[in-house]
Scaffold this active site. Structure first.
Site, PDB file in Angstrom:
ATOM      1  CG  ASP A 265      -1.006 -32.826  12.699  1.00  0.00           C
ATOM      2  OD1 ASP A 265      -2.020 -32.521  13.363  1.00  0.00           O
ATOM      3  OD2 ASP A 265      -0.456 -32.028  11.905  1.00  0.00           O
ATOM      4  CB  SER A 266      -3.148 -33.566  18.175  1.00  0.00           C
ATOM      5  OG  SER A 266      -3.929 -34.715  17.939  1.00  0.00           O
TER       6      SER A 266
ATOM      7  CG  ASP B  69      -4.296 -34.604  10.864  1.00  0.00           C
ATOM      8  OD1 ASP B  69      -5.120 -34.126  10.057  1.00  0.00           O
ATOM      9  OD2 ASP B  69      -4.242 -34.279  12.059  1.00  0.00           O
TER      10      ASP B  69
ATOM     11  CE  LYS C 269      -7.796 -33.145  10.880  1.00  0.00           C
ATOM     12  NZ  LYS C 269      -6.756 -32.119  11.056  1.00  0.00           N
TER      13      LYS C 269
ATOM     14  CD  GLU D 245      -3.073 -27.914  10.128  1.00  0.00           C
ATOM     15  OE1 GLU D 245      -2.424 -26.845   9.992  1.00  0.00           O
ATOM     16  OE2 GLU D 245      -2.932 -28.658  11.112  1.00  0.00           O
TER      17      GLU D 245
ATOM     18  CD  GLU E 192      -7.515 -26.547  16.006  1.00  0.00           C
ATOM     19  OE1 GLU E 192      -7.265 -27.334  15.076  1.00  0.00           O
ATOM     20  OE2 GLU E 192      -6.844 -26.480  17.058  1.00  0.00           O
TER      21      GLU E 192
HETATM   22  O1  KIV Z   1      -4.467 -33.248  14.953  1.00  0.00           O
HETATM   23  C1  KIV Z   1      -5.585 -33.225  15.485  1.00  0.00           C
HETATM   24  O2  KIV Z   1      -5.852 -33.885  16.491  1.00  0.00           O
HETATM   25  C2  KIV Z   1      -6.600 -32.377  14.888  1.00  0.00           C
HETATM   26  C3  KIV Z   1      -7.802 -32.084  15.721  1.00  0.00           C
HETATM   27  C4  KIV Z   1      -7.460 -31.025  16.688  1.00  0.00           C
HETATM   28  C5  KIV Z   1      -8.961 -31.713  14.891  1.00  0.00           C
HETATM   29  O3  KIV Z   1      -6.446 -31.926  13.811  1.00  0.00           O
END
Ligand code: KIV
Length: 258
Positions: A42-43, A81, A109, A111, A178
């Site tokens: 989600d970056s 994510d 994934k 958090e 992280e």
């Molecule tokens: O969203 C993302 O790219 C991430 C990485 C920084 C691990 O979660």
């Protein structure tokens, strides 16, 4: 890569490589270079949409980019994510994780730790593989007071370690760590049977992930843990250099750690 291979990497002490991708073209290069995991992170809220944080990323965004990346990924394990506020209840988590899997993800994934116990458990009960994400949690950036190193105090370090152990107990397959001190990254990695994948968490994690735009030097003022691998050559050679550096443990160095 098959999910079972994750544990084999750890047993063999072979480092796991992971890069983010958001479209088919980049995914194809990374996949052909042999990166072990491609993460639709989600970056994308930062690097694709230009936002200050990841809070503006929706399920619609994640599904669109997951479908694009899945088209071009045949070797790497594809993780997607769960975006901000998409796993607030067990029912919502299962539904959104199902959509990501149907879009082509092989693992989702999200958090956080014990506060999401019911979310972890419902995915385990429904055979949806999960990657955890502890330490700095970008979706909690406002609560965490910015993009700061986590786990510096003993209490905080202990809390992160306990969360990691809880996640392993709930069947999580791997955990992204992280922005935590390298010492804590090592301790958590040694305490678990599942592999850890670090970003700003020191060289002793079982694998390393970078946001691909950081790895390619596109990002202005990148964090300390970033290395620009595109110093000469092309995107494929930068990707190969990243893979080799992680496998040979020449990246990250102390310079990239806390
Ligand atoms: O969203 C993302 O790219 C991430 C990485 C920084 C691990 O979660």
């Amino acid at each position: 890569m098959k999910i079972d291979a994750l544990k084999t990497f750890k047993q063999r002490s072979e480092k796991i490589t992971c890069l983010t991708a958001y479209d088919a073209s980049f995914a194809s290069v990374f996949d052909q270079c042999g990166v072990d995991i491609i993460l639709v992170g989600d970056s994308l809220g930062n690097v694709i949409k230009g936002g200050e944080n990841t809070l503006g990323v929706s399920m619609k965004d994640m599904l669109y980019h997951t479908q694009a990346v899945a088209q071009a990924t045949s070797q790497a394990l594809l993780i997607s994510d769960m975006p901000y506020q998409s796993y607030t209840s067990a029912k919502q988590t299962l539904e959104n994780a199902k959509y990501l899997m149907q879009a082509g993800a092989q693992m989702v994934k999200f958090e956080g730790g014990r506060e999401h116990e019911s979310a972890f458990k419902i995915l385990q009960d429904n055979h949806i593989p999960v990657c955890g994400h502890l330490g700095l949690q970008p979706q909690a950036v406002l609560e965490m007071g910015g993009y700061k190193v986590q786990g510096r105090s003993e209490d905080d370090a202990q809390r992160i370690l306990e969360n990691a152990k809880a996640l392993e107990g709930w069947g999580v397959k791997t955990i992204v760590l992280e922005c935590i001190p390298a010492k804590l990254g090592k301790k958590i990695s040694q305490s678990l049977n599942i592999p850890t994948i670090g970003i700003g968490a020191g060289v002793d994690c079982d694998g390393q992930v970078l946001v691909s735009y950081d790895m390619l030097g596109i990002t202005q003022n990148p964090p300390k843990f970033v290395k620009n691998f595109l110093t000469n050559g092309n995107i494929a050679s930068a990707t190969n250099d990243f893979i080799q550096a992680v496998k040979r443990q020449t990246f990250p160095t102390d310079k990239h750690s806390y």
